[in-house]
Design a protein around this motif. Structure first.
Motif, PDB file in Angstrom:
ATOM      1  N   THR A 264     -32.918   0.761 -35.344  1.00  0.00           N
ATOM      2  CA  THR A 264     -32.108  -0.450 -35.219  1.00  0.00           C
ATOM      3  C   THR A 264     -31.678  -0.669 -33.772  1.00  0.00           C
ATOM      4  OG1 THR A 264     -31.292  -0.230 -37.483  1.00  0.00           O
ATOM      5  CG2 THR A 264     -30.006  -1.606 -35.972  1.00  0.00           C
ATOM      6  N   TRP A 265     -31.231   0.390 -33.106  1.00  0.00           N
ATOM      7  CA  TRP A 265     -30.837   0.265 -31.701  1.00  0.00           C
ATOM      8  C   TRP A 265     -32.014  -0.223 -30.849  1.00  0.00           C
ATOM      9  CZ3 TRP A 265     -28.481   5.801 -32.057  1.00  0.00           C
ATOM     10  CH2 TRP A 265     -27.215   5.723 -32.643  1.00  0.00           C
ATOM     11  N   ALA A 266     -33.195   0.327 -31.113  1.00  0.00           N
ATOM     12  CA  ALA A 266     -34.379  -0.057 -30.340  1.00  0.00           C
ATOM     13  C   ALA A 266     -34.744  -1.517 -30.586  1.00  0.00           C
ATOM     14  CB  ALA A 266     -35.554   0.858 -30.692  1.00  0.00           C
ATOM     15  N   ALA A 267     -34.622  -1.969 -31.829  1.00  0.00           N
ATOM     16  CA  ALA A 267     -34.969  -3.350 -32.159  1.00  0.00           C
ATOM     17  C   ALA A 267     -34.037  -4.340 -31.463  1.00  0.00           C
ATOM     18  CB  ALA A 267     -34.919  -3.553 -33.681  1.00  0.00           C
ATOM     19  N   TRP A 268     -32.821  -3.928 -31.196  1.00  0.00           N
ATOM     20  CA  TRP A 268     -31.832  -4.793 -30.568  1.00  0.00           C
ATOM     21  C   TRP A 268     -31.563  -4.403 -29.107  1.00  0.00           C
ATOM     22  CZ3 TRP A 268     -29.344  -9.114 -32.596  1.00  0.00           C
ATOM     23  CH2 TRP A 268     -29.678  -9.431 -33.910  1.00  0.00           C
ATOM     24  N   GLU A 269     -32.496  -3.668 -28.518  1.00  0.00           N
ATOM     25  CA  GLU A 269     -32.293  -3.178 -27.147  1.00  0.00           C
ATOM     26  C   GLU A 269     -32.064  -4.313 -26.153  1.00  0.00           C
ATOM     27  OE1 GLU A 269     -34.517  -0.446 -23.709  1.00  0.00           O
ATOM     28  OE2 GLU A 269     -35.554  -0.919 -25.594  1.00  0.00           O
ATOM     29  N   GLU A 270     -32.852  -5.380 -26.253  1.00  0.00           N
ATOM     30  CA  GLU A 270     -32.736  -6.476 -25.285  1.00  0.00           C
ATOM     31  C   GLU A 270     -31.344  -7.094 -25.320  1.00  0.00           C
ATOM     32  OE1 GLU A 270     -34.855 -10.788 -24.220  1.00  0.00           O
ATOM     33  OE2 GLU A 270     -35.780  -9.439 -25.689  1.00  0.00           O
ATOM     34  N   VAL A 271     -30.826  -7.315 -26.530  1.00  0.00           N
ATOM     35  CA  VAL A 271     -29.490  -7.890 -26.667  1.00  0.00           C
ATOM     36  C   VAL A 271     -28.439  -6.921 -26.130  1.00  0.00           C
ATOM     37  CG1 VAL A 271     -27.753  -8.699 -28.311  1.00  0.00           C
ATOM     38  CG2 VAL A 271     -30.172  -9.308 -28.632  1.00  0.00           C
ATOM     39  N   SER A 272     -28.608  -5.645 -26.425  1.00  0.00           N
ATOM     40  CA  SER A 272     -27.643  -4.635 -25.973  1.00  0.00           C
ATOM     41  C   SER A 272     -27.570  -4.579 -24.450  1.00  0.00           C
ATOM     42  CB  SER A 272     -28.028  -3.255 -26.521  1.00  0.00           C
ATOM     43  OG  SER A 272     -27.957  -3.236 -27.928  1.00  0.00           O
ATOM     44  N   ARG A 273     -28.734  -4.519 -23.808  1.00  0.00           N
ATOM     45  CA  ARG A 273     -28.770  -4.386 -22.341  1.00  0.00           C
ATOM     46  C   ARG A 273     -28.277  -5.655 -21.654  1.00  0.00           C
ATOM     47  NH1 ARG A 273     -30.814   0.290 -20.743  1.00  0.00           N
ATOM     48  NH2 ARG A 273     -32.255   1.456 -22.101  1.00  0.00           N
ATOM     49  N   ALA A 274     -28.535  -6.818 -22.265  1.00  0.00           N
ATOM     50  CA  ALA A 274     -28.100  -8.078 -21.666  1.00  0.00           C
ATOM     51  C   ALA A 274     -26.587  -8.243 -21.701  1.00  0.00           C
ATOM     52  CB  ALA A 274     -28.762  -9.252 -22.389  1.00  0.00           C
ATOM     53  N   ALA A 275     -25.913  -7.442 -22.529  1.00  0.00           N
ATOM     54  CA  ALA A 275     -24.459  -7.553 -22.663  1.00  0.00           C
ATOM     55  C   ALA A 275     -23.711  -6.788 -21.580  1.00  0.00           C
ATOM     56  CB  ALA A 275     -24.025  -7.040 -24.035  1.00  0.00           C
ATOM     57  N   GLU A 276     -24.440  -6.223 -20.618  1.00  0.00           N
ATOM     58  CA  GLU A 276     -23.798  -5.463 -19.546  1.00  0.00           C
ATOM     59  C   GLU A 276     -24.377  -5.859 -18.193  1.00  0.00           C
ATOM     60  OE1 GLU A 276     -22.925  -0.870 -19.367  1.00  0.00           O
ATOM     61  OE2 GLU A 276     -24.944  -1.229 -18.577  1.00  0.00           O
ATOM     62  N   HIS A 277     -23.508  -6.218 -17.286  1.00  0.00           N
ATOM     63  CA  HIS A 277     -23.912  -6.479 -15.901  1.00  0.00           C
ATOM     64  C   HIS A 277     -22.681  -6.268 -15.024  1.00  0.00           C
ATOM     65  CE1 HIS A 277     -26.129  -8.022 -12.495  1.00  0.00           C
ATOM     66  NE2 HIS A 277     -25.133  -8.864 -12.231  1.00  0.00           N
ATOM     67  N   ALA A 278     -22.732  -5.259 -14.183  1.00  0.00           N
ATOM     68  CA  ALA A 278     -21.564  -4.877 -13.390  1.00  0.00           C
ATOM     69  C   ALA A 278     -21.141  -5.994 -12.441  1.00  0.00           C
ATOM     70  CB  ALA A 278     -21.855  -3.602 -12.612  1.00  0.00           C
ATOM     71  N   ILE A 279     -19.852  -6.264 -12.386  1.00  0.00           N
ATOM     72  CA  ILE A 279     -19.278  -7.233 -11.430  1.00  0.00           C
ATOM     73  C   ILE A 279     -18.042  -6.584 -10.815  1.00  0.00           C
ATOM     74  CG2 ILE A 279     -20.126  -9.235 -12.731  1.00  0.00           C
ATOM     75  CD1 ILE A 279     -17.266  -9.560 -13.838  1.00  0.00           C
ATOM     76  N   PRO A 280     -17.594  -7.076  -9.670  1.00  0.00           N
ATOM     77  CA  PRO A 280     -16.371  -6.544  -9.061  1.00  0.00           C
ATOM     78  C   PRO A 280     -15.160  -6.748  -9.971  1.00  0.00           C
ATOM     79  CG  PRO A 280     -17.594  -7.866  -7.488  1.00  0.00           C
ATOM     80  CD  PRO A 280     -18.236  -8.097  -8.810  1.00  0.00           C
ATOM     81  N   ALA A 281     -14.172  -5.912  -9.816  1.00  0.00           N
ATOM     82  CA  ALA A 281     -12.962  -6.018 -10.634  1.00  0.00           C
ATOM     83  C   ALA A 281     -12.315  -7.382 -10.424  1.00  0.00           C
ATOM     84  CB  ALA A 281     -11.984  -4.911 -10.269  1.00  0.00           C
ATOM     85  N   PRO A 282     -11.887  -8.032 -11.483  1.00  0.00           N
ATOM     86  CA  PRO A 282     -11.205  -9.338 -11.325  1.00  0.00           C
ATOM     87  C   PRO A 282     -10.020  -9.238 -10.384  1.00  0.00           C
ATOM     88  CG  PRO A 282     -11.684  -8.899 -13.630  1.00  0.00           C
ATOM     89  CD  PRO A 282     -12.007  -7.649 -12.897  1.00  0.00           C
ATOM     90  N   GLY A 283      -9.961 -10.179  -9.460  1.00  0.00           N
ATOM     91  CA  GLY A 283      -8.875 -10.182  -8.497  1.00  0.00           C
ATOM     92  C   GLY A 283      -9.158  -9.436  -7.210  1.00  0.00           C
ATOM     93  N   SER A 284     -10.323  -8.745  -7.135  1.00  0.00           N
ATOM     94  CA  SER A 284     -10.669  -8.026  -5.917  1.00  0.00           C
ATOM     95  C   SER A 284     -11.209  -9.008  -4.877  1.00  0.00           C
ATOM     96  CB  SER A 284     -11.724  -6.937  -6.210  1.00  0.00           C
ATOM     97  OG  SER A 284     -12.962  -7.542  -6.564  1.00  0.00           O
ATOM     98  N   ASP A 285     -11.314  -8.580  -3.628  1.00  0.00           N
ATOM     99  CA  ASP A 285     -11.780  -9.457  -2.550  1.00  0.00           C
ATOM    100  C   ASP A 285     -13.215  -9.924  -2.776  1.00  0.00           C
ATOM    101  OD1 ASP A 285      -9.364  -9.145  -1.326  1.00  0.00           O
ATOM    102  OD2 ASP A 285     -10.031  -7.528   0.000  1.00  0.00           O
ATOM    103  N   ASP A 286     -14.001  -9.128  -3.522  1.00  0.00           N
ATOM    104  CA  ASP A 286     -15.413  -9.460  -3.716  1.00  0.00           C
ATOM    105  C   ASP A 286     -15.635 -10.394  -4.902  1.00  0.00           C
ATOM    106  OD1 ASP A 286     -16.107  -7.851  -1.575  1.00  0.00           O
ATOM    107  OD2 ASP A 286     -16.329  -6.067  -2.851  1.00  0.00           O
TER     108      ASP A 286
END
Length: 287
Positions: A264-286
């Protein structure tokens, strides 16, 4: 496998019957000393007469935290140490989740989870001071997955296992080991005096009938002495596992459930990986 040290001291909860009694009896037959605790200790009188000074019986309700700490202190005072702690006390409530009263749900968790937590907390200071010890958390096939009518019982055992995984890592640096034991079916009083049924709702009659048919066709349980033999091998090991399955049925089921989850995890891998993308902490200079 290591050679068993002479006269280890066990602390076994729910020791008056079923698996708990089998564990206590196997330890005594191996020449060890045992603190056997249970709500009712009268069923242990015959065992106590046979083993006299090597068996201490204590009445205990594991849901009473203060009483648990007092019982552990008395056990250490009596025998001088603790080597193997078996969190075995448990109750079983069967019923569809919608049928549970608040009192029933809380009772299930109080015994199977909080009782084991209180015992674990109570023994850790002594085991840490010794720099040794082995906690056996008796879980269940019910912790492999949730099943109809077994939801609250499974919840209590899932909670026990999550707590025990963390405890194993916390205790390791002190030389204390933790093993989660996952038994399959054994002929114990859990199915009679240890079991409570919810008030059935008519909406679940067909599902209940289907499940009863499956149980009638495929339920074959084992002698608790076989579980005790496995536990004696476990505590004799220099490198005990974090988890130990007891029985062919639970062994096969564990692998089947794990494979289905991975599929099941493998079948939904694309959706799982798309739900994560690192961004700077809210309120930081970046940001």
């Amino acid at each position: 496998m290591a050679t068993s040290p002479a006269s280890r001291v066990w602390f076994v909860t729910g020791a008056s019957k079923g698996l708990g009694r089998a564990f206590a009896q196997a330890a005594l037959e191996a020449g060890d000393r045992v603190v056997a605790v249970a709500r009712r200790t009268a069923p242990l009188d015959e065992l106590a007469a046979e083993h006299e000074s090597r068996l201490l019986t204590l009445p205990l309700d594991v849901t009473d935290r203060d009483a648990v700490f007092a019982a552990v202190a008395k056990a250490v005072e009596h025998f001088g140490r603790l080597d193997i702690v078996v969190n075995n006390a448990g109750v079983l409530f069967l019923g569809m989740l919608e049928e549970f009263t608040e009192a029933q749900a809380r009772t299930q968790m109080e015994t199977n989870f909080f009782g084991a937590l209180w015992v674990s907390q109570a023994v850790m200071p002594y085991l840490r001071a010794q720099g040794s010890g082995h906690l056996l958390q008796i879980s269940s096939i019910g912790a492999l997955g949730g099943f109809p009518s077994n939801g609250m019982y499974s919840a209590s055992k899932f909670a026990l296992e999550g707590m025990s995984e963390a405890l194993a890592m916390e205790a390791a640096s002190f030389g204390v080991k933790v093993t989660i034991v996952q038994p399959g079916g054994y002929w114990t009083d859990l199915y009679s005096t240890g079991m409570t049924m919810t008030e059935p709702m008519e909406a679940y009659d067909s599902l209940r009938a289907e499940m009863q048919k499956q149980w009638a066709e495929g339920s074959i349980d084992s002698d608790p002495r076989l579980a005790a033999e496995a536990v004696m091998k476990l505590v004799a090991s220099d490198d005990p596992p974090l988890r130990l399955l007891l029985g062919s049925m639970v062994y096969d089921l564990a692998f089947d459930i794990s494979r289905r989850r991975m599929d099941t995890w493998a079948a939904w891998e694309e959706v799982s990986r798309a739900a994560e993308h690192a961004i700077p902490a809210p309120g930081s200079d970046d940001s």
